[in-house]
Design an enzyme around this catalytic site. Structure first.
Site, mmCIF file in Angstrom:
data_model
loop_
_atom_site.group_PDB
_atom_site.id
_atom_site.type_symbol
_atom_site.label_atom_id
_atom_site.label_comp_id
_atom_site.label_asym_id
_atom_site.label_seq_id
_atom_site.Cartn_x
_atom_site.Cartn_y
_atom_site.Cartn_z
ATOM 1 N N GLY A 68 -6.193 -3.525 7.679
ATOM 2 C CA GLY A 68 -7.176 -2.459 7.595
ATOM 3 C C GLY A 68 -8.315 -2.517 8.598
ATOM 4 N N THR A 93 -0.817 2.176 6.814
ATOM 5 C CA THR A 93 -0.746 0.900 6.098
ATOM 6 C C THR A 93 -0.711 -0.231 7.111
ATOM 7 O OG1 THR A 93 0.555 -0.512 4.643
ATOM 8 C CG2 THR A 93 1.784 1.151 5.897
ATOM 9 N N GLY A 94 -1.457 -1.270 6.846
ATOM 10 C CA GLY A 94 -1.483 -2.394 7.780
ATOM 11 C C GLY A 94 -2.798 -3.133 7.658
ATOM 12 N N THR A 149 0.867 -1.191 0.000
ATOM 13 C CA THR A 149 0.000 0.000 0.000
ATOM 14 C C THR A 149 0.894 1.229 0.000
ATOM 15 O OG1 THR A 149 -1.824 -1.047 1.168
ATOM 16 C CG2 THR A 149 -1.606 1.327 1.471
ATOM 17 N N GLY A 156 -10.906 -1.962 2.887
ATOM 18 C CA GLY A 156 -10.059 -1.752 4.062
ATOM 19 C C GLY A 156 -10.083 -0.318 4.546
ATOM 20 N N ASP A 157 -9.043 0.072 5.236
ATOM 21 C CA ASP A 157 -8.988 1.406 5.836
ATOM 22 C C ASP A 157 -8.550 2.494 4.865
ATOM 23 O OD1 ASP A 157 -6.463 -0.018 5.869
ATOM 24 O OD2 ASP A 157 -5.640 1.740 6.879
HETATM 25 N N1 ASP Z 1 -4.466 -1.218 4.813
HETATM 26 C C1 ASP Z 1 -4.652 -1.978 3.601
HETATM 27 C C2 ASP Z 1 -5.984 -2.681 3.682
HETATM 28 O O1 ASP Z 1 -6.322 -3.210 4.726
HETATM 29 C C3 ASP Z 1 -3.575 -2.973 3.335
HETATM 30 C C4 ASP Z 1 -2.163 -2.519 3.662
HETATM 31 O O2 ASP Z 1 -1.931 -1.391 3.982
HETATM 32 O O3 ASP Z 1 -1.243 -3.353 3.575
HETATM 33 O O4 ASP Z 1 -6.678 -2.741 2.695
#
Ligand code: ASP
Length: 343
Positions: free
Chosen positions: A256, A253-254, A202, A232-233
């Site tokens: 979500g 990022t993470g 991301t 996601g977020d």
């Molecule tokens: N945050 C993103 C999601 O959950 C994925 C990511 O940032 O790796 O869609």
């Protein structure tokens, strides 16, 4: 300075020799990320590492050049993210992860800290640059978030030529989908919960521009093997993206679902605004205390109105790069869990 690669004082060299009339003396700063997760040096070839570092540096320098030229933060955020959306290295645009059904559904958002205007697109399949579409939603519609086919129609009306979903295909991400589906089958689950190392990439950018405005943007393909229109977020204002001149700008990022439930981007800025915490304290508390405690893995990049920068993450690594108000450039990939990485 551990875990960051110093690339030199960009503005120093510029300031002495080539500072032109057009370059602003107002403080400007930019931070970008290219995803967080289990990013280990042991799993990276020297070629891959060099490719990531080069692309991060190209993107952060491009954004910084625009900011130094006095261009609006929104333009710097969009163009910086577009460099990453067009690189197959990252999980955004070309190189986006695959859904369970073998397609790409892209999410993006942008927010302007001066006006608190925001725009987002979610679950779009035919928009080449989701961050540009999010900006169009912000500037040319009365809405904040558009989704799916409606968002695609809106983007087309805004002059964005639709592309075939296969434009975003890469072999690397297809293999990641196959691995994720094999794990799901083995575990006997029909959706979610089986993310391995596949999601990373991301992208996001946060800036302080010459007018003193903070702007944040995020773009992603989401999580590998996502299903049932999962969002996601990243396109959720307050969760994956937030900007307010009175506090800070954040891109996340993470995992979500955790970032949505804990309202991560806005929570960091609220702690700055209402608790009077420093950006570093607020960002580290949310990422390394609140989120880490409940198992929400990931990280954020943030900048405040003075140009302070924070980049905490609670995973093994986060692709990231920054140029501060002094013009110092740094690029990082790895880190240890929970370590405060702000140099
Ligand atoms: N945050 C993103 C999601 O959950 C994925 C990511 O940032 O790796 O869609």
């Amino acid at each position: 300075m551990k875990n960051w690669i110093k690339v030199g004082a960009f503005a120093c060299a510029v300031a002495v020799s080539t500072l032109t009339q057009a370059e602003t003396e107002a403080p400007v700063a930019i931070v970008i990320h290219g995803g967080a997760g289990t990013i280990l040096k042991a799993n990276m070839t020297p070629e891959m590492e060099a490719a990531y570092l080069a692309k991060l540096e190209e993107a952060v320098r491009h954004g910084h050049t625009l900011l130094k030229a006095g261009e609006p933060g929104e333009k710097a955020v969009i163009e910086t993210i577009q460099i990453l959306e067009t690189s197959p290295l990252f999980n955004a645009g070309i190189g986006a992860v695959y859904t369970y059904d073998g397609e790409h559904e892209l999410d993006a958002s942008i927010m302007h800290g001066g006006t608190l205007n925001a725009g987002a697109v979610a679950g779009v399949k035919t928009i080449r640059s989701p961050i540009a579409a999010a900006s169009a939603v912000m500037n040319h519609s009365p809405h904040v978030m558009l989704s799916g086919k409606g968002a695609e129609t809106f983007a087309e009306l805004q002059g964005m030529t639709p592309v075939d979903n296969s434009l975003f295909d890469t072999t690397r991400r297809k293999e990641a989908l196959d691995r994720a589906k094999a794990r799901m089958e083995k575990a006997g689950v029909t959706h979610g919960g089986q993310q391995g190392n596949e999601r990373f990439g991301t992208v996001g950018a946060v800036v302080l521009d010459a007018e003193g405005n903070l702007v944040a943007g995020t773009s992603t393909g989401g999580m590998t093997a996502k299903r049932f229109g999962r969002i996601g977020d990243s396109p959720v204002i307050g969760a994956g993206t937030w900007a307010d001149n009175a506090s800070c700008a954040v891109s996340a990022t993470g995992h979500g679902e955790y970032f949505i439930r804990y309202h991560v981007a806005a929570d960091i800025c609220s702690r700055v605004k209402y608790q009077g915490l420093s950006l570093d304290e607020a960002a580290n508390t949310v990422i390394n205390d609140v989120l880490a405690e409940v198992g929400g893995d990931g990280g954020i990049i943030a900048v405040d109105s003075k140009g302070n920068i924070a980049t905490p993450f609670n995973s093994e690594g986060m692709y990231r790069a920054k140029i501060d108000t002094e013009g110092n450039v740094a690029i990082g990939i790895y880190g240890e869990w929970g370590e405060r990485l702000n140099p």
